[in-house]
Write an enzyme that holds these catalytic residues in place. Structure first.
Site, PDB file in Angstrom:
ATOM      1  CG  HIS A  26     -12.348   1.588  -5.703  1.00 10.13           C
ATOM      2  ND1 HIS A  26     -13.605   1.998  -5.302  1.00 10.13           N
ATOM      3  CD2 HIS A  26     -12.555   0.708  -6.720  1.00 10.13           C
ATOM      4  CE1 HIS A  26     -14.527   1.402  -6.042  1.00 10.13           C
ATOM      5  NE2 HIS A  26     -13.921   0.615  -6.903  1.00 10.13           N
ATOM      6  CG  ASP A  27     -13.338   2.706  -9.728  1.00  6.87           C
ATOM      7  OD1 ASP A  27     -12.332   1.968  -9.842  1.00  6.87           O
ATOM      8  OD2 ASP A  27     -14.498   2.258  -9.718  1.00  6.87           O
ATOM      9  CG  ASP A  82       1.653  -7.211   3.686  1.00  5.56           C
ATOM     10  OD1 ASP A  82       1.020  -8.233   4.013  1.00  5.56           O
ATOM     11  OD2 ASP A  82       2.811  -7.235   3.232  1.00  5.56           O
ATOM     12  CD  GLU A 112     -19.572   1.831  -9.433  1.00  7.84           C
ATOM     13  OE1 GLU A 112     -18.530   2.443  -9.694  1.00  7.84           O
ATOM     14  OE2 GLU A 112     -19.685   0.599  -9.587  1.00  7.84           O
ATOM     15  CG  ASP A 170      -2.904  -9.180   5.139  1.00  6.29           C
ATOM     16  OD1 ASP A 170      -3.169  -8.446   6.111  1.00  6.29           O
ATOM     17  OD2 ASP A 170      -1.757  -9.654   4.952  1.00  6.29           O
ATOM     18  CG  ASN A 223       1.096 -12.034   4.665  1.00  2.02           C
ATOM     19  OD1 ASN A 223       1.251 -10.992   4.017  1.00  2.02           O
ATOM     20  ND2 ASN A 223       0.378 -13.055   4.205  1.00  2.02           N
ATOM     21  CG  ASP A 261     -17.748  -3.630  -3.639  1.00  2.33           C
ATOM     22  OD1 ASP A 261     -18.593  -3.382  -4.500  1.00  2.33           O
ATOM     23  OD2 ASP A 261     -16.827  -2.851  -3.336  1.00  2.33           O
ATOM     24  CG  ASP A 315     -18.912  -2.962  -9.305  1.00  2.00           C
ATOM     25  OD1 ASP A 315     -18.249  -1.954  -9.039  1.00  2.00           O
ATOM     26  OD2 ASP A 315     -18.758  -3.643 -10.342  1.00  2.00           O
ATOM     27  CG  ASP A 326       1.469 -11.107   0.880  1.00  2.00           C
ATOM     28  OD1 ASP A 326       1.233  -9.936   1.288  1.00  2.00           O
ATOM     29  OD2 ASP A 326       0.569 -11.937   0.640  1.00  2.00           O
TER      30      ASP A 326
END
Length: 561
Positions: free
Chosen positions: A329-330, A21, A256, A29, A23, A98, A199, A25
């Site tokens: 990520h899964d 990150d 995938e 990003d 910034n 993706d 995907d 928040d």
């Protein structure tokens, strides 16, 4: 087999929400990614696969896209993205994006038009059906629990959503819709990207008539899956996509494909068929699932893992190409799942990396894997963010009265948020991921496990990955050698060879925390040998019996002349 840049590459997956990150928040990003490109360059990878950064309401963390040609506000602007591409190409790194075109968001303009009326020009961009006897059009289940159909009062019909109800499936039967997708792909290809990760791309063709699934359908996947995986026109669509969108660009594609088998994968990846370069298959990450599916935990047997990897290695040896991965990520963190994330975290992480990077195929590194990040155990279901996890917990605990403790154990082992906790950059607050409050908590072990420490320590997992990646560039045998397995029935050690011309690699891996011994076959004894890489120092001399320490990995380069 032809030489191709993507065969010789190592790919690094970035999950942008959790990477860095810039910034404050609490959300990773694009400027944050740019700030860490030198780190990726030092690691030695060639290609970055960027999980979705498109405009999205974020029902499924960006896999529900409301505008395919714009960047999500959370992640920055199109100018930020263009700078990212420029900075990557300037460092000799490639970028694959993706492609999520089995479904869109229900907030996409196409869907908002589609649901207005039955004669709207966009109606046929999605799969709408009237109900049957006051119920859903068929009995298919969503992969995120519940029915795969959502009723919409405006036109009194149902639309299909294999995933969340905010992810309506696109209707690939419609040539107009297909052309929209190809135009959108060319929009990004013209900007200069180097390929797509596609995907659930083998879901885009559904069986004619959308019949009921025989009940109960096989539990391995969800009810109805046999009717939307690898459907009747899938090869036509992929070949058309290649011709219409991809053919004139020197790019790579990886599809995938849950539920794909070796024979189907050969068709998808055969270089003469112009479909995709490689597929992500899921068989090896289903081996520790019981008959009840993903959340039904069972111990993994090494012989099952060997049998599965060997089937794919030999099956795609002559035709096609393998993707090599143990987490993404899964999926949960690989050192927690296949190794030992406590006493032997460093050794087992290096052993698993050796296993994967010495196989035939293109290796994928998931962010944090290269520093040995582990699964997380949050105290409460309230701390979890993943829609699949939350829906499952609600169904099992709140609706079916199952024991919350037992359900939480499944989440600790298999939940997708294990992979989504923020990247651990250093030992400052929140692991140096953000100066604000992170969107999901950082794993509490960040003071011990972080990138700045790993980069400074020559013996770290990070530097071991650097060696593996460098070897791939120096040794054609790692990319092109033939795979053969030894001792297929051994439950403790995994041994295989790679052979090219007069060279042979002997890869010996101890998958246990106990000492093991490997008697070297007589025909390999007499060959000249050198240690290519080992996760213990000093490495063992080549002899007739190799004594293996806990989670030891050792690779010998043998000269057969």
């Amino acid at each position: 087999m032809e030489k191709q840049w993507w065969k010789e590459s190592v790919i690094y997956q970035i999950y942008p929400r959790s990477f860095k990150d810039s910034n404050g928040d609490g959300i990773g990003d694009i400027p944050g990614i740019i700030s860490k490109l030198d780190y990726l360059k030092e690691l030695g990878i060639d290609v970055v696969w960027l999980s979705p950064v498109y405009q999205s309401p974020n029902d499924d963390n960006g896999y529900d896209i409301s505008d395919y040609r714009n960047i999500m506000d959370d992640f920055g602007t199109m100018e930020d993205w263009e700078l990212l591409l420029k900075e990557m190409h300037g460092r000799g790194l490639k970028l694959i994006m993706d492609l999520v075109v089995n479904h869109s968001s229900d907030e996409h303009q196409w869907f908002m038009e589609s649901k207005k009326s039955k004669d709207n020009p966009y109606r046929d961009y999605y799969i709408w059906r009237p109900g049957k006897e006051g119920k859903e059009p068929n009995n298919w289940q969503s992969t995120f629990s519940g029915s795969a159909w959502q009723y919409d009062e405006t036109t009194e019909e149902y639309y299909l959503h294999i995933f969340s109800k905010k992810q309506p499936d696109l209707n690939w039967e419609n040539p107009k819709l297909r052309q929209e997708v190809y135009d959108m792909m060319k929009f990004w290809l013209e900007k200069g990207i180097d390929g797509f990760r596609m995907d659930v791309i083998n879901f885009i063709s559904k069986v004619d008539g959308l019949p009921d699934a025989p009940n109960p359908d096989e539990k391995k996947y969800v009810s109805g899956s046999r009717f939307f995986m690898n459907g009747p026109r899938i090869h036509d669509y992929l070949q058309e996509m290649h011709k219409e969108a991809l053919a004139e660009y020197n790019v790579m594609t990886v599809g995938e494909m849950p539920g794909v088998n070796v024979e189907q994968a050969k068709l998808y990846t055969d270089e003469t068929r112009d479909e995709v370069n490689m597929v992500f298959q899921f068989e090896h990450v289903d081996l520790d699932s019981g008959p009840g599916g993903k959340w039904d935990l069972k111990p993994l047997k090494l012989t099952d893992l060997k049998q599965n990897f060997t089937k794919w290695q030999t099956g795609l040896q002559e035709i096609g190409w393998n993707s090599l991965y143990l987490n993404n990520h899964d999926q949960p963190r690989m050192v927690s799942r296949f190794g030992n994330d406590k006493q032997y975290r460093v050794e087992s992480a290096k052993m698993l990396a050796t296993f994967l990077h010495m196989l035939k195929g293109t290796p994928y590194i998931y962010q944090g894997e290269e520093i040995g990040m582990t699964n997380v155990r949050f105290d409460s279901i309230e701390d979890y963010k993943d829609i699949e996890t939350l829906n499952m917990y609600d169904e099992k605990v709140n609706q079916n009265g199952e024991d919350p403790k037992k359900v939480m154990e499944s989440i600790y082992v298999k939940g997708r948020d294990n992979a989504r906790t923020p990247f651990q950059w250093d030992d400052s607050e929140h692991g140096g991921f953000t100066t604000g409050t992170p969107w999901i908590q950082v794993n509490s072990n960040y003071p011990e496990i972080n990138a700045s420490q790993a980069v400074l320590d020559e013996g770290s997992i990070f530097h071991y990955y650097r060696k593996l990646i460098k070897l791939r560039k120096e040794q054609p045998i790692i990319v092109h050698g033939r795979y053969d397995i030894l001792l297929p029935e051994d439950e403790n050690i995994y041994v295989y060879t790679r052979t090219l011309d007069a060279q042979k690699l002997l890869v010996i891996l101890n998958f246990t925390e106990d000492e093991q011994s490997f008697p070297v076959p007589p025909d390999l004894h007499e060959m000249k040998s050198k240690v290519l890489i080992s996760n213990y120092e000093p490495a063992q001399e080549y002899s007739s019996t190799i004594q293996l320490r806990p989670y030891e990995a050792i690779v010998y380069l043998l000269d057969m002349r």
